[in-house]
Design an enzyme around this catalytic site. Structure first.
Site, short mmCIF file in Angstrom:
data_model
loop_
_atom_site.label_atom_id
_atom_site.label_comp_id
_atom_site.label_asym_id
_atom_site.label_seq_id
_atom_site.Cartn_x
_atom_site.Cartn_y
_atom_site.Cartn_z
N ASP A 158 -3.25 -1.99 10.79
CA ASP A 158 -2.86 -1.96 9.38
C ASP A 158 -2.60 -0.51 8.99
O ASP A 158 -3.29 0.07 8.16
CB ASP A 158 -3.98 -2.58 8.54
CG ASP A 158 -3.61 -2.70 7.07
OD1 ASP A 158 -2.41 -2.59 6.75
OD2 ASP A 158 -4.53 -2.92 6.25
N PRO A 165 -1.86 11.05 8.09
CA PRO A 165 -2.86 10.48 9.00
C PRO A 165 -2.35 9.27 9.79
O PRO A 165 -2.84 8.99 10.88
CB PRO A 165 -4.00 10.07 8.05
CG PRO A 165 -3.82 10.91 6.84
CD PRO A 165 -2.34 11.10 6.70
#
EC number: 2.5.1.16
Length: 287
Positions: A158, A165
């Protein structure tokens, strides 16, 4: 931001979308990203990271049902599930609806996301964080899959878009680690953006995944929040038959699982693997 201000998404340089802001509920620059939750009169509570909308209360069910029930029902016998990311808890909520699953591990890089989502987006997790099968690991996803000795039946990435990041979750190092961390017959799926606008990302993921999996493709869903057309989800496994299950088998598994969904159903499952020709052409020519 004032209560009547417009919030502009910054994912694309030359065009985008805006949201009217009724109320800012939370804003903080965490160790890893700039995070905000605000209320919109149409979409309810909206969460954005680094200027990009991640989820809304109004349509999150489409994304999370497709990311979970497609691989879990295709597998049919999953016992151990790994979620990479998913700090808002909705992926965990949908996975936990499958009572045959024995262990759900979630790896989230930012503990702050988990904490504020439990408070400000409680409907996303809907109590799933209290499921005794659940284990939370605060770590980088790439590091986890390359260090763990555990094996999983389904891995769900997900991830955010491949900036900041989230960029590491689109690398060969991550895909290789996921392939190694799957049991025989395991399935890997990942968010892969809106293919009309992010076609190169889909091609890049396809090419990298093909080094580690025998069957690599995409499936799709239309999610209003993610503007620009259909959203694609990467699909990768060593078992080509799992992508070609007939609707009768899926219907039987759906009934046995006791699921009631707002978007997913077995017909949607089968149809979701039909991809637009421009994407098929790109996957064939851009290698």
């Amino acid at each position: 931001m004032s209560q009547k201000e417009l919030w502009y998404e910054t994912l694309h340089a030359n065009f985008g979308q805006y949201f009217s802001v009724e109320n800012v509920l939370y804003r903080e620059k965490t160790e890893h990203q700039d995070l905000v939750i605000f209320e919109n009169p149409v979409l309810g509570r909206v969460m954005a990271l680094d200027g990009v909308v991640q989820t809304t209360e109004r349509d999150e069910f489409i994304y999370h049902e497709m990311m979970t029930h497609v691989p879990l029902l295709a597998h049919g016998q999953a016992k151990k599930v790994l979620i990479i990311g998913g700090g808002d808890g909705a992926m965990l909520r949908e996975v936990s609806r499958h009572k045959n699953i024995e262990q759900i591990t979630m790896v989230e890089i930012d503990a702050g996301v988990v904490e504020f989502c439990r408070q400000y987006l409680p409907n996303h997790s809907a109590g799933a964080y209290d499921d005794p099968r659940f284990k939370l690991v605060i770590d980088d996803g790439v590091n986890f899959v390359n260090q763990t000795t555990e094996k999983f039946d389904v891995i769900i990435s997900d991830c955010t878009d491949p900036i900041g990041p989230g960029e590491s979750l689109f690398t060969s190092a991550f895909y290789e680690g996921c392939a190694r961390s799957l049991n025989e017959g395991g399935i890997f799926v990942a968010q892969n953006g809106v293919c009309f606008l992010q076609q190169d990302e889909a091609v890049d993921s396809h090419n990298k995944l093909s080094h580690y999996f025998k069957d690599v493709s995409f499936y799709q869903a239309a999610i209003p929040t993610y503007y620009g057309g259909i959203m694609t989800f990467a699909w990768a496994t060593q078992n080509r038959q799992l992508r070609q299950l007939d609707i009768t088998t899926l219907q039987q598994r759906f009934v046995e699982a006791g699921l009631t969904c707002r978007y997913y159903n077995p017909a949607i499952h089968v149809g979701s693997f039909a991809l637009p020709q421009y994407l098929l052409d790109a996957l064939t020519t851009k290698r």
